[in-house]
Design a protein around this motif. Structure first.
Motif, PDB file in Angstrom:
ATOM      1  N   VAL A 136       0.835  -1.209   0.000  1.00 13.78           N
ATOM      2  CA  VAL A 136       0.000   0.000   0.000  1.00 13.78           C
ATOM      3  C   VAL A 136       0.866   1.254   0.000  1.00 13.78           C
ATOM      4  O   VAL A 136       0.587   2.228  -0.703  1.00 13.78           O
ATOM      5  N   VAL A 139       2.186   1.816  -3.418  1.00 12.09           N
ATOM      6  CA  VAL A 139       1.131   2.360  -4.290  1.00 12.09           C
ATOM      7  C   VAL A 139       0.997   3.868  -4.089  1.00 12.09           C
ATOM      8  O   VAL A 139       0.946   4.643  -5.053  1.00 12.09           O
ATOM      9  N   LYS A 140       0.940   4.285  -2.853  1.00  8.99           N
ATOM     10  CA  LYS A 140       0.775   5.717  -2.565  1.00  8.99           C
ATOM     11  C   LYS A 140       2.002   6.516  -2.969  1.00  8.99           C
ATOM     12  O   LYS A 140       1.881   7.668  -3.409  1.00  8.99           O
ATOM     13  N   GLU A 143       1.821   7.335  -6.786  1.00 13.90           N
ATOM     14  CA  GLU A 143       0.551   7.851  -7.307  1.00 13.90           C
ATOM     15  C   GLU A 143       0.769   8.871  -8.418  1.00 13.90           C
ATOM     16  O   GLU A 143      -0.050   9.001  -9.332  1.00 13.90           O
ATOM     17  N   PHE A 157       3.398  -4.909 -11.362  1.00 15.42           N
ATOM     18  CA  PHE A 157       2.818  -3.997 -10.383  1.00 15.42           C
ATOM     19  C   PHE A 157       1.307  -3.874 -10.583  1.00 15.42           C
ATOM     20  O   PHE A 157       0.534  -3.861  -9.625  1.00 15.42           O
ATOM     21  N   GLN A 158       0.871  -3.833 -11.839  1.00 13.24           N
ATOM     22  CA  GLN A 158      -0.555  -3.717 -12.124  1.00 13.24           C
ATOM     23  C   GLN A 158      -1.307  -4.961 -11.677  1.00 13.24           C
ATOM     24  O   GLN A 158      -2.416  -4.884 -11.153  1.00 13.24           O
ATOM     25  N   GLY A 161      -1.724  -5.009  -7.996  1.00  7.25           N
ATOM     26  CA  GLY A 161      -2.728  -4.036  -7.578  1.00  7.25           C
ATOM     27  C   GLY A 161      -4.137  -4.491  -7.855  1.00  7.25           C
ATOM     28  O   GLY A 161      -5.087  -4.017  -7.234  1.00  7.25           O
ATOM     29  N   VAL A 166      -7.010  -0.236  -2.457  1.00  2.00           N
ATOM     30  CA  VAL A 166      -6.347   0.392  -1.321  1.00  2.00           C
ATOM     31  C   VAL A 166      -7.362   1.255  -0.575  1.00  2.00           C
ATOM     32  O   VAL A 166      -7.968   2.140  -1.153  1.00  2.00           O
TER      33      VAL A 166
END
Length: 244
Positions: A136, A139-140, A143, A157-158, A161, A166
């Protein structure tokens, strides 16, 4: 120690401004320094050294696209470490260090064109990678990545996700509710009068057995009638012979 003389010796270049590739691995280098003149450097490999921090040693490397700092002693990250590389860096390897604080991952925010990052690979990892909110935080941190991060720790990565959304202040992954809700149960007997339900029809197997048995009995009956007729004919012949 990382010196300009060492760089010249390894690259064979006297003019450090023309150096584009530099690999100085397993030399027990304690800090990143003396790279000021390598302004056109595109790939830098300082893996398997004794680096404890990144610091300002990369501040002039605004064209650097690949950076390998794996298998060192780096214990913390700072946003200032990567700001000079924000638009150029596409590959970053940091596996095998001692980065513990998962919030240090926000230091990657300025890397808006990064495609691949390794915080762990095979047996080389960082303590922060074991934190429940590791993914998480990544991911942030990315962004604002213009093109989008492609590879995280050797995986898509996709795709990672896609396993969940999230959400939540705890920084945990929330599964897609569409795949976690229990399936609805159809109560199809609610409106059925159980007491007056007709018995189930006999199975095809039972019917087939009965029909076969009936055919066999019919065949036996026919044979029996034929036998009786034959015996009657024989008796009549015997009686005729006696009368002669």
């Amino acid at each position: 120690m990382l010196t300009q003389d060492l760089i010249k010796h390894v690259t064979g270049e006297y003019d450090l401004e023309v150096v584009q590739l530099l690999a100085l691995t397993a030399l027990e280098i304690p800090s990143i320094m003396n790279l000021d003149m390598c302004i056109n450097l595109k790939e830098l490999n300082l893996s398997s050294n004794s680096l404890k921090t990144i610091g300002a040693g990369l501040s002039t490397l605004t064209k650097l696209s690949r950076l390998d700092l794996s298998n060192n002693l780096i214990s913390s990250l700072s946003p200032a470490d990567f700001e000079p590389l924000g638009k150029s860096l596409t590959f970053l390897a940091l596996e095998g260090n001692d980065i513990t604080d998962v919030d240090d991952l926000y230091s990657f925010t300025s890397l808006v064109n990064l495609k691949t990052i390794y915080m762990k690979r095979d047996e080389l990892t960082n303590p922060c990678c074991g934190h429940p909110s590791y993914f998480v935080k990544i991911v942030k941190a990315f962004e604002d990545n213009v093109e989008g991060l492609t590879i995280l720790d050797g995986e898509s990565f996709q795709l990672k996700g896609a396993v969940g959304d999230v959400s939540g202040s705890d920084g945990m992954l929330k599964p897609d509710e569409g795949y976690t809700k229990p399936l609805p149960v159809e109560k199809w007997l609610d409106n059925v009068d159980i007491e007056n339900v007709a018995p189930l029809a006999e199975s095809f197997e039972v019917k087939d057995a009965e029909e076969q048995l009936q055919e066999e009995l019919t065949e036996v009956d026919i044979k029996l009638k034929r036998a009786r007729a034959s015996m009657k004919v024989a008796n009549n012949e015997i009686e005729r012979l006696k009368s002669l």
